[in-house]
Design a protein around this motif. Structure first.
Motif, mmCIF file in Angstrom:
data_model
loop_
_atom_site.group_PDB
_atom_site.id
_atom_site.type_symbol
_atom_site.label_atom_id
_atom_site.label_comp_id
_atom_site.label_asym_id
_atom_site.label_seq_id
_atom_site.Cartn_x
_atom_site.Cartn_y
_atom_site.Cartn_z
ATOM 1 N N THR A 128 -8.781 8.808 5.497
ATOM 2 C CA THR A 128 -10.048 8.101 5.922
ATOM 3 C C THR A 128 -10.095 8.032 7.507
ATOM 4 O O THR A 128 -10.898 8.314 8.119
ATOM 5 N N MET A 133 0.939 -1.280 -0.204
ATOM 6 C CA MET A 133 0.046 -0.038 0.169
ATOM 7 C C MET A 133 0.916 1.234 -0.006
ATOM 8 O O MET A 133 0.589 2.245 -0.577
ATOM 9 N N ARG A 134 2.343 1.258 0.724
ATOM 10 C CA ARG A 134 2.900 2.489 0.706
ATOM 11 C C ARG A 134 3.536 2.646 -0.875
ATOM 12 O O ARG A 134 3.891 3.835 -1.028
ATOM 13 N N SER A 135 3.954 1.566 -1.373
ATOM 14 C CA SER A 135 4.596 1.519 -2.947
ATOM 15 C C SER A 135 3.573 2.006 -3.557
ATOM 16 O O SER A 135 3.971 2.839 -4.607
ATOM 17 N N SER A 136 2.002 1.728 -3.556
ATOM 18 C CA SER A 136 1.215 2.457 -4.318
ATOM 19 C C SER A 136 0.678 3.618 -4.221
ATOM 20 O O SER A 136 -0.228 4.185 -4.834
ATOM 21 N N GLY A 137 0.850 4.060 -3.038
ATOM 22 C CA GLY A 137 0.307 5.432 -2.639
ATOM 23 C C GLY A 137 -1.119 5.220 -1.870
ATOM 24 O O GLY A 137 -1.531 6.422 -1.263
ATOM 25 N N LYS A 138 -1.387 3.880 -1.734
ATOM 26 C CA LYS A 138 -2.835 3.872 -1.063
ATOM 27 C C LYS A 138 -2.999 4.051 0.491
ATOM 28 O O LYS A 138 -4.060 4.389 1.139
ATOM 29 N N ILE A 139 -1.651 4.053 0.966
ATOM 30 C CA ILE A 139 -1.724 4.348 2.526
ATOM 31 C C ILE A 139 -2.150 5.457 2.981
ATOM 32 O O ILE A 139 -2.886 5.702 4.090
ATOM 33 N N TYR A 140 -1.836 6.486 2.179
ATOM 34 C CA TYR A 140 -2.349 7.815 2.505
ATOM 35 C C TYR A 140 -3.888 8.002 2.350
ATOM 36 O O TYR A 140 -4.437 8.841 3.142
ATOM 37 N N VAL A 141 -4.400 7.287 1.492
ATOM 38 C CA VAL A 141 -5.953 7.255 1.636
ATOM 39 C C VAL A 141 -6.637 6.600 2.775
ATOM 40 O O VAL A 141 -7.409 7.030 3.391
ATOM 41 N N VAL A 142 -5.874 5.718 3.232
ATOM 42 C CA VAL A 142 -6.191 4.649 4.358
ATOM 43 C C VAL A 142 -6.013 5.814 5.744
ATOM 44 O O VAL A 142 -6.921 5.942 6.481
#
Length: 69
Positions: free
Chosen positions: A43, A31-40
């Motif tokens: 939220t 998730m960190r590598s794809s940038g989705k961790i910031y969405v989590v």
């Protein structure tokens, strides 16, 4: 007695958390590598902010009701 039990429970929780240091979390890395961790994280921040605002508004209403009585 309650303080002793709660102290023991907290110590056991810390032991359990400490035991997980050696493992890598693959989902978090992905998730960190794809940038989705910031969405989590965003939220979670929005949800906790909403809960805090809701609780403070309930507290204000209760104080108002208590003053009336």
């Amino acid at each position: 007695m309650k303080k002793l039990v709660s102290l023991v429970m907290m110590m056991l929780c810390f032991v359990a958390v400490k035991a997980q240091n050696g493992q890598d979390v693959e989902m978090a890395d992905a998730m960190r590598s794809s940038g989705k961790i910031y969405v989590v994280i965003g939220t979670i921040v929005i949800v906790f902010t909403g809960l805090a605002i809701y609780l403070f508004s309930i507290d204000r209403r209760l104080k108002k009701i208590e003053k009336e009585k």
